[in-house]
Design a protein around this motif. Structure first.
Motif, PDB file in Angstrom:
ATOM      1  N   GLY A  35      -4.916 -13.868   0.342  1.00 46.93           N
ATOM      2  CA  GLY A  35      -4.554 -14.406   1.454  1.00 46.93           C
ATOM      3  C   GLY A  35      -5.587 -14.645   2.343  1.00 46.93           C
ATOM      4  O   GLY A  35      -6.722 -14.223   2.133  1.00 46.93           O
ATOM      5  N   CYS A  36      -5.083 -15.346   3.374  1.00 50.84           N
ATOM      6  CA  CYS A  36      -6.149 -15.668   4.745  1.00 50.84           C
ATOM      7  C   CYS A  36      -5.251 -15.249   6.231  1.00 50.84           C
ATOM      8  O   CYS A  36      -4.274 -15.991   6.179  1.00 50.84           O
ATOM      9  N   ALA A  37      -5.404 -14.483   6.816  1.00 58.07           N
ATOM     10  CA  ALA A  37      -4.674 -13.964   7.782  1.00 58.07           C
ATOM     11  C   ALA A  37      -5.667 -13.845   9.353  1.00 58.07           C
ATOM     12  O   ALA A  37      -6.667 -13.248   9.256  1.00 58.07           O
ATOM     13  N   PHE A  38      -4.829 -14.220  10.513  1.00 60.52           N
ATOM     14  CA  PHE A  38      -5.592 -14.036  11.669  1.00 60.52           C
ATOM     15  C   PHE A  38      -5.326 -12.358  11.871  1.00 60.52           C
ATOM     16  O   PHE A  38      -3.925 -11.995  12.143  1.00 60.52           O
ATOM     17  N   ASP A  39      -6.099 -11.422  12.261  1.00 60.78           N
ATOM     18  CA  ASP A  39      -5.803 -10.022  12.339  1.00 60.78           C
ATOM     19  C   ASP A  39      -6.583  -9.474  13.144  1.00 60.78           C
ATOM     20  O   ASP A  39      -8.061  -9.584  13.107  1.00 60.78           O
ATOM     21  N   LYS A  44      -9.385 -13.346   8.390  1.00 57.29           N
ATOM     22  CA  LYS A  44      -9.713 -12.491   7.426  1.00 57.29           C
ATOM     23  C   LYS A  44      -9.353 -13.076   6.068  1.00 57.29           C
ATOM     24  O   LYS A  44      -8.069 -13.245   6.079  1.00 57.29           O
ATOM     25  N   VAL A  45     -10.149 -13.357   5.142  1.00 55.39           N
ATOM     26  CA  VAL A  45      -9.701 -13.909   3.752  1.00 55.39           C
ATOM     27  C   VAL A  45      -9.755 -12.460   2.744  1.00 55.39           C
ATOM     28  O   VAL A  45     -10.841 -11.784   2.830  1.00 55.39           O
ATOM     29  N   ILE A  57     -12.685 -10.350   2.043  1.00 49.93           N
ATOM     30  CA  ILE A  57     -13.867 -10.890   1.144  1.00 49.93           C
ATOM     31  C   ILE A  57     -14.646 -11.481   2.129  1.00 49.93           C
ATOM     32  O   ILE A  57     -15.843 -11.684   2.190  1.00 49.93           O
ATOM     33  N   LYS A  58     -14.003 -12.175   3.435  1.00 48.21           N
ATOM     34  CA  LYS A  58     -14.693 -12.645   4.551  1.00 48.21           C
ATOM     35  C   LYS A  58     -13.889 -12.514   5.597  1.00 48.21           C
ATOM     36  O   LYS A  58     -12.684 -12.562   5.643  1.00 48.21           O
ATOM     37  N   GLU A  59     -14.774 -12.392   6.768  1.00 44.84           N
ATOM     38  CA  GLU A  59     -14.417 -12.144   8.091  1.00 44.84           C
ATOM     39  C   GLU A  59     -15.176 -13.138   9.088  1.00 44.84           C
ATOM     40  O   GLU A  59     -16.221 -13.074   8.900  1.00 44.84           O
ATOM     41  N   THR A  60     -14.301 -13.925   9.920  1.00 45.60           N
ATOM     42  CA  THR A  60     -15.067 -14.781  10.826  1.00 45.60           C
ATOM     43  C   THR A  60     -14.030 -15.132  11.911  1.00 45.60           C
ATOM     44  O   THR A  60     -12.883 -14.904  11.962  1.00 45.60           O
ATOM     45  N   GLY A  61     -14.577 -15.483  13.128  1.00 45.81           N
ATOM     46  CA  GLY A  61     -13.820 -15.776  14.172  1.00 45.81           C
ATOM     47  C   GLY A  61     -13.273 -17.362  14.251  1.00 45.81           C
ATOM     48  O   GLY A  61     -12.509 -17.638  14.672  1.00 45.81           O
ATOM     49  N   ALA A  66     -12.699 -19.830   7.915  1.00 41.51           N
ATOM     50  CA  ALA A  66     -12.071 -19.185   7.150  1.00 41.51           C
ATOM     51  C   ALA A  66     -11.369 -19.938   5.944  1.00 41.51           C
ATOM     52  O   ALA A  66     -11.141 -19.532   4.741  1.00 41.51           O
ATOM     53  N   PHE A  67     -10.528 -20.980   6.470  1.00 40.10           N
ATOM     54  CA  PHE A  67     -10.006 -21.764   5.270  1.00 40.10           C
ATOM     55  C   PHE A  67     -10.662 -22.449   4.559  1.00 40.10           C
ATOM     56  O   PHE A  67     -10.414 -23.067   3.445  1.00 40.10           O
ATOM     57  N   ASP A  68     -11.926 -22.974   5.061  1.00 37.40           N
ATOM     58  CA  ASP A  68     -12.861 -23.475   3.993  1.00 37.40           C
ATOM     59  C   ASP A  68     -13.118 -22.651   2.933  1.00 37.40           C
ATOM     60  O   ASP A  68     -13.098 -23.206   1.761  1.00 37.40           O
ATOM     61  N   PHE A  69     -13.514 -21.416   3.332  1.00 38.16           N
ATOM     62  CA  PHE A  69     -13.976 -20.369   2.444  1.00 38.16           C
ATOM     63  C   PHE A  69     -12.758 -20.188   1.373  1.00 38.16           C
ATOM     64  O   PHE A  69     -12.747 -20.082   0.319  1.00 38.16           O
ATOM     65  N   PHE A  70     -11.495 -19.960   2.136  1.00 39.87           N
ATOM     66  CA  PHE A  70     -10.369 -19.782   1.346  1.00 39.87           C
ATOM     67  C   PHE A  70      -9.901 -20.737   0.259  1.00 39.87           C
ATOM     68  O   PHE A  70      -9.350 -20.572  -0.548  1.00 39.87           O
TER      69      PHE A  70
END
Length: 83
Positions: A35-39, A44-45, A57-61, A66-70
Protein backbone atom coordinates in the motif's frame (compact mmCIF):
# COMPACT_ATOMS: atom_id res chain seq x y z
CA UNK A 1 2.86 10.40 -10.64
CA UNK A 2 -0.21 11.15 -8.57
CA UNK A 3 -2.45 8.59 -6.89
CA UNK A 4 -5.05 9.00 -9.65
CA UNK A 5 -2.44 8.62 -12.40
CA UNK A 6 -1.21 5.43 -10.71
CA UNK A 7 -4.75 4.03 -10.47
CA UNK A 8 -5.40 4.78 -14.14
CA UNK A 9 -2.17 3.03 -15.14
CA UNK A 10 -2.83 0.07 -12.83
CA UNK A 11 -6.27 -0.48 -14.38
CA UNK A 12 -5.28 0.14 -18.01
CA UNK A 13 -2.26 -2.19 -17.84
CA UNK A 14 -4.18 -4.82 -15.82
CA UNK A 15 -1.32 -5.26 -13.36
CA UNK A 16 -1.50 -8.25 -10.99
CA UNK A 17 -0.17 -8.47 -7.45
CA UNK A 18 -0.49 -12.20 -6.86
CA UNK A 19 -1.32 -12.97 -3.26
CA UNK A 20 -1.07 -9.33 -2.19
CA UNK A 21 -3.97 -6.91 -1.99
CA UNK A 22 -3.54 -3.19 -2.54
CA UNK A 23 -4.80 -0.60 -0.05
CA UNK A 24 -4.33 3.09 -0.82
CA UNK A 25 -6.56 4.92 1.67
CA UNK A 26 -4.99 3.89 5.00
CA UNK A 27 -2.20 1.89 6.56
CA UNK A 28 -3.44 -1.63 7.23
CA UNK A 29 -2.09 -4.44 9.38
CA UNK A 30 -4.01 -7.11 7.46
CA UNK A 31 -1.90 -9.94 6.04
CA UNK A 32 -0.25 -9.56 2.61
CA UNK A 33 -1.01 -5.93 1.82
CA UNK A 34 0.99 -3.62 -0.38
CA UNK A 35 0.00 0.00 0.00
CA UNK A 36 0.64 3.69 -0.18
CA UNK A 37 -1.24 6.04 2.12
CA UNK A 38 -1.14 9.61 3.37
CA UNK A 39 -0.63 9.30 7.12
CA UNK A 40 0.36 11.96 9.68
CA UNK A 41 1.36 14.46 7.00
CA UNK A 42 3.54 12.04 5.02
CA UNK A 43 3.06 9.61 2.14
CA UNK A 44 4.05 6.13 3.28
CA UNK A 45 4.69 3.13 1.04
CA UNK A 46 4.34 -0.06 3.04
CA UNK A 47 3.90 -3.82 3.02
CA UNK A 48 2.53 -6.26 5.56
CA UNK A 49 3.74 -9.73 6.42
CA UNK A 50 1.84 -13.02 6.09
CA UNK A 51 0.73 -12.83 9.69
CA UNK A 52 -0.04 -9.13 9.61
CA UNK A 53 1.83 -6.11 10.87
CA UNK A 54 3.06 -3.42 8.49
CA UNK A 55 6.49 -2.01 7.80
CA UNK A 56 7.26 1.25 6.01
CA UNK A 57 9.42 0.95 2.90
CA UNK A 58 9.50 4.63 1.95
CA UNK A 59 8.26 7.83 3.58
CA UNK A 60 8.09 11.16 1.76
CA UNK A 61 6.21 14.44 1.73
CA UNK A 62 5.70 14.20 -2.04
CA UNK A 63 2.72 12.34 -3.52
CA UNK A 64 4.53 12.11 -6.88
CA UNK A 65 7.65 10.62 -5.31
CA UNK A 66 5.59 8.15 -3.25
CA UNK A 67 3.57 6.88 -6.22
CA UNK A 68 6.57 6.75 -8.54
CA UNK A 69 8.22 4.46 -5.99
CA UNK A 70 4.99 2.52 -5.38
CA UNK A 71 4.56 2.04 -9.12
CA UNK A 72 8.02 0.44 -9.33
CA UNK A 73 7.15 -1.83 -6.42
CA UNK A 74 3.90 -2.92 -8.11
CA UNK A 75 5.64 -3.47 -11.46
CA UNK A 76 8.24 -5.61 -9.72
CA UNK A 77 5.53 -7.77 -8.10
CA UNK A 78 3.69 -8.03 -11.43
CA UNK A 79 6.84 -9.06 -13.31
CA UNK A 80 7.67 -11.74 -10.69
CA UNK A 81 4.26 -13.30 -11.40
CA UNK A 82 4.93 -13.42 -15.12
CA UNK A 83 8.28 -15.20 -14.76
Amino acid sequence: MTKQEFLNKFESEKLKLGEYIMILDKISNAPLVIGCAFDQGMWKVYKTKERGGHYIIKETGSENEAFDFFNELVLSAHNRLLN
